[in-house]
Scaffold this motif. Sequence first.
Motif, PDB file in Angstrom:
ATOM      1  N   MET A  40       0.859  -1.182   0.000  1.00 37.49           N
ATOM      2  CA  MET A  40       0.000   0.000   0.000  1.00 37.49           C
ATOM      3  C   MET A  40       0.898   1.235   0.000  1.00 37.49           C
ATOM      4  O   MET A  40       1.637   1.489   0.959  1.00 37.49           O
ATOM      5  N   ASP A  43       1.494   3.628   2.992  1.00 36.48           N
ATOM      6  CA  ASP A  43       0.953   2.864   4.126  1.00 36.48           C
ATOM      7  C   ASP A  43      -0.464   3.337   4.449  1.00 36.48           C
ATOM      8  O   ASP A  43      -1.274   3.445   3.539  1.00 36.48           O
ATOM      9  N   ASP A  44      -0.762   3.652   5.702  1.00 34.00           N
ATOM     10  CA  ASP A  44      -2.137   4.002   6.078  1.00 34.00           C
ATOM     11  C   ASP A  44      -2.576   5.386   5.581  1.00 34.00           C
ATOM     12  O   ASP A  44      -3.755   5.706   5.566  1.00 34.00           O
ATOM     13  N   LYS A  45      -1.632   6.213   5.116  1.00 34.75           N
ATOM     14  CA  LYS A  45      -1.980   7.541   4.585  1.00 34.75           C
ATOM     15  C   LYS A  45      -2.425   7.465   3.130  1.00 34.75           C
ATOM     16  O   LYS A  45      -3.123   8.345   2.648  1.00 34.75           O
ATOM     17  N   GLY A  46      -1.972   6.437   2.413  1.00 34.59           N
ATOM     18  CA  GLY A  46      -2.306   6.306   1.004  1.00 34.59           C
ATOM     19  C   GLY A  46      -1.441   7.199   0.126  1.00 34.59           C
ATOM     20  O   GLY A  46      -0.429   7.746   0.548  1.00 34.59           O
TER      21      GLY A  46
END
Length: 136
Positions: A40, A43-46
């Motif tokens: 991804m 990561d979780d931020k995109g």
Amino acid sequence: MLERMAQTKIPSIQLGTILVLIMCMLFCCRTTQQAETANMVGDDKGWTFGVSDWPDGKSFKTGDILVFMYDRTKHDVVVVRDDQHGYDSCTVPEVVAGWYQTGYDEIKLEQGITFFISSYPQNCASGMKLAINITA
């Protein structure tokens, strides 16, 4: 009569043995193949501003997948192969390897250096770009 029964069971036993051997070979071939890895981006931020250093310390192989998640009304992803100038200047060249605008894009990696940029110059200038070296 026992001889006749033995003759009819031998082929089924051989067939079972052959099937077991084939299944073992398929399992061995499957487990020795290199598994692709999905990553991804950001990561979780995109896929967002400041992700240009996201690949640091990561390794990517041919066949791995990059997943780009973003707000499709504000961003996009342009794949620019072999165009360091386009990457550095945040300029979309006339010929691109891919242009994605869905908000959720899975891109399979090919060997070599690949550049990903946003076609929006202000986004790209704010670090919405990646340079990734993909090994075999």
